[in-house]
Design a protein around this motif. Structure first.
Motif, PDB file in Angstrom:
ATOM      1  N   GLN A 160      12.311  28.362-119.702  1.00 12.55           N
ATOM      2  CA  GLN A 160      11.269  28.969-120.454  1.00 12.55           C
ATOM      3  C   GLN A 160       9.888  28.767-120.397  1.00 12.55           C
ATOM      4  N   GLN A 161       9.441  28.369-119.113  1.00 11.34           N
ATOM      5  CA  GLN A 161       7.877  27.612-119.141  1.00 11.34           C
ATOM      6  C   GLN A 161       7.295  28.291-117.776  1.00 11.34           C
ATOM      7  N   ASN A 162       6.295  28.531-117.791  1.00 17.59           N
ATOM      8  CA  ASN A 162       5.608  28.824-116.642  1.00 17.59           C
ATOM      9  C   ASN A 162       4.802  27.521-116.169  1.00 17.59           C
ATOM     10  N   VAL A 163       4.961  27.446-114.871  1.00 16.46           N
ATOM     11  CA  VAL A 163       4.475  26.169-114.435  1.00 16.46           C
ATOM     12  C   VAL A 163       3.514  26.641-113.130  1.00 16.46           C
ATOM     13  N   SER A 164       2.158  26.219-113.264  1.00 18.21           N
ATOM     14  CA  SER A 164       1.268  26.451-112.440  1.00 18.21           C
ATOM     15  C   SER A 164       0.685  25.041-111.595  1.00 18.21           C
ATOM     16  N   VAL A 165       0.857  25.161-110.427  1.00 13.44           N
ATOM     17  CA  VAL A 165       0.671  23.938-109.426  1.00 13.44           C
ATOM     18  C   VAL A 165      -0.741  24.050-108.866  1.00 13.44           C
ATOM     19  N   ARG A 222      -2.120  18.453-109.764  1.00 20.63           N
ATOM     20  CA  ARG A 222      -1.964  18.394-111.037  1.00 20.63           C
ATOM     21  C   ARG A 222      -1.106  19.770-111.394  1.00 20.63           C
ATOM     22  N   SER A 223      -0.113  19.937-112.692  1.00 22.03           N
ATOM     23  CA  SER A 223       0.380  21.082-112.909  1.00 22.03           C
ATOM     24  C   SER A 223       0.158  21.236-114.390  1.00 22.03           C
ATOM     25  N   ARG A 224       0.267  22.659-114.587  1.00 22.85           N
ATOM     26  CA  ARG A 224      -0.177  23.228-116.033  1.00 22.85           C
ATOM     27  C   ARG A 224       0.993  23.942-116.479  1.00 22.85           C
ATOM     28  N   THR A 225       1.769  23.493-117.707  1.00 22.15           N
ATOM     29  CA  THR A 225       2.789  24.166-117.967  1.00 22.15           C
ATOM     30  C   THR A 225       2.641  24.817-119.251  1.00 22.15           C
ATOM     31  N   THR A 226       3.199  25.852-119.474  1.00 19.96           N
ATOM     32  CA  THR A 226       2.603  26.815-120.640  1.00 19.96           C
ATOM     33  C   THR A 226       4.275  27.318-120.973  1.00 19.96           C
ATOM     34  N   ASN A 227       4.344  27.471-122.253  1.00 21.88           N
ATOM     35  CA  ASN A 227       5.558  27.886-122.486  1.00 21.88           C
ATOM     36  C   ASN A 227       5.692  29.418-122.933  1.00 21.88           C
ATOM     37  N   VAL A 228       6.684  30.109-122.542  1.00 22.99           N
ATOM     38  CA  VAL A 228       6.953  31.344-122.525  1.00 22.99           C
ATOM     39  C   VAL A 228       6.907  32.022-124.102  1.00 22.99           C
ATOM     40  N   GLU A 229       6.480  32.866-124.393  1.00 30.29           N
ATOM     41  CA  GLU A 229       6.359  33.326-125.816  1.00 30.29           C
ATOM     42  C   GLU A 229       7.873  33.803-125.919  1.00 30.29           C
ATOM     43  N   PRO A 253      -1.149  24.564-123.417  1.00 26.14           N
ATOM     44  CA  PRO A 253      -0.549  23.933-122.152  1.00 26.14           C
ATOM     45  C   PRO A 253      -0.350  22.564-122.084  1.00 26.14           C
ATOM     46  N   THR A 254       0.530  22.037-121.036  1.00 28.26           N
ATOM     47  CA  THR A 254       0.637  20.625-120.788  1.00 28.26           C
ATOM     48  C   THR A 254       0.112  20.390-119.492  1.00 28.26           C
ATOM     49  N   VAL A 255      -0.618  19.429-119.368  1.00 19.83           N
ATOM     50  CA  VAL A 255      -1.252  19.153-117.942  1.00 19.83           C
ATOM     51  C   VAL A 255      -0.709  17.895-117.665  1.00 19.83           C
ATOM     52  N   ARG A 256      -0.356  17.744-116.405  1.00 18.52           N
ATOM     53  CA  ARG A 256       0.130  16.605-115.716  1.00 18.52           C
ATOM     54  C   ARG A 256      -0.645  16.362-114.581  1.00 18.52           C
ATOM     55  N   GLU A 257      -1.465  15.283-114.440  1.00 19.01           N
ATOM     56  CA  GLU A 257      -2.339  15.002-113.325  1.00 19.01           C
ATOM     57  C   GLU A 257      -1.848  14.020-112.354  1.00 19.01           C
ATOM     58  N   LEU A 258      -1.768  14.092-111.273  1.00 10.39           N
ATOM     59  CA  LEU A 258      -1.352  12.937-110.428  1.00 10.39           C
ATOM     60  C   LEU A 258      -2.354  12.126-109.721  1.00 10.39           C
TER      61      LEU A 258
END
Length: 341
Positions: A186-191, A289-296, A309-314
């Motif tokens: 239930q999340q959109n992940v943008s790389v 980096r990834s940007r994860t957003t929950n689907v409404e 959004p939750t950001v994970r930076e490598l």
């Protein structure tokens, strides 16, 4: 001449041989009457007895085994007044008047039906077909068993032979149950990725972030036949990285190192496609980096989720091993240009 003489042609009256007072009449015994009738010559008008004798002789001619001439014999038998003999000749297989042969009676041996399929092959090819089918059956059973062990919960076989199962299944036959899970994704992940580039004049510059997921989305949107690469390459590579690294982005085993190499090569391909290095530039390092957003959730669910959004930076990864060929090619080109000058 006497009217009752046997040899006369005069009509016999009531006292003649057939009359009441003649031979065989009511006044004579039955035996004498039979004797008189059987000894009567053909000239006395007894065609029935002659026909009976001819009919008794016909069956001996009608059972001749040769087919030729049987029709004539049957016709002669019918002309002689013996329909039973003619029927016997027809039953023997004689051709009819039109020349067609009547079918053989029931019980006659029929020719064997021709063989079809594998049975029609020679014994050598039959053995080859059986061996090929056996090999295919064993391969199918082995594949199904490997996939079953890959999907099954952890057990003794997967603990002892998990590496063999993974080598067979990954990456072509990987399966998962996410689609049928109680809580699917239930999340959109943008790389996204950016790079450090050494320019032609020796400077180092940092590019902006390239949204690789958005690029794949634009390529898929409206395309009735999108490629497998556009749909799954980046997504599967990122899932592979997340599953083989800990929370501190450190690789777990050889699979973690392999996932990093895979992502670096994807980054170089995408950056080169977008022309990120510019004329004469070379990519030195890349960063993901990834940007994860929950689907409404839908309004009727009543579920509340965060929209932040939750950001994970490598960390930065050097790509010198992958770009060594590009650098040597550029150096050779510069040397050739200097020599020509």
């Amino acid at each position: 001449m006497d009217a009752y003489d046997k040899g006369s042609d005069a009509r016999r009256g009531q006292d003649g041989p057939g009359g009441p007072g003649g031979p065989g009449g009511p006044d004579r015994p039955d035996g004498e009457a039979d004797a008189v009738e059987t000894t009567a010559p053909e000239a006395d008008g007894a065609p029935e007895a002659a026909g009976a004798r001819e009919a008794a002789e016909v069956p001996e001619v009608a059972v001749v085994p040769e087919a030729a001439g049987t029709a004539e014999v049957a016709g002669a038998a019918e002309a002689a007044g013996a329909p039973e003999a003619a029927g016997a000749a027809e039953a023997a297989g004689a051709p009819d008047a039109a020349g067609a042969v009547r079918p053989a009676p029931l019980g006659t041996a029929q020719p064997p039906a021709p063989r079809t399929g594998v049975a029609a092959l020679s014994p050598r090819y039959q053995v080859g077909a059986v061996v090929a089918l056996a090999v295919v059956a064993v391969a199918v059973c082995a594949h199904i068993g490997m996939v079953f062990l890959h999907l099954a919960p952890s057990n003794t076989l997967t603990k002892q032979h998990g590496d063999v199962v993974d080598e067979w299944v990954f990456p072509e036959f990987e399966q998962n149950w996410k689609l049928f899970a109680p809580n699917p994704l239930q999340q959109n992940v943008s790389v996204q990725v950016r790079a450090e580039v050494s320019t032609a004049d020796g400077e180092i510059r940092t590019t902006g972030w390239y949204d690789l997921s958005a690029e794949d989305g634009r390529a898929i949107d409206g395309n009735p036949l999108p490629s497998h690469t556009q749909q799954n390459e980046l997504r599967r590579a990122w899932d592979f990285f997340v599953a083989s690294h800990d929370s501190d982005d450190r690789p777990v085993g050889l699979r973690g190192t392999l996932s990093e190499t895979y992502l670096r090569r994807i980054a170089l391909l995408r950056l080169d496609r977008d022309g990120a290095a510019g004329p004469g530039g070379v990519v030195e390092r890349v960063q993901y980096r990834s940007r994860t957003t929950n689907v409404e959730p839908p309004p009727w669910s009543g579920e509340k989720v965060s929209d932040r959004p939750t950001v994970r930076e490598l960390p930065w990864w050097s790509v010198s091993a992958e770009t060594r060929g590009a650098k040597s090619g550029q150096a050779g080109q510069a040397a050739r240009e200097g020599g020509a000058a």
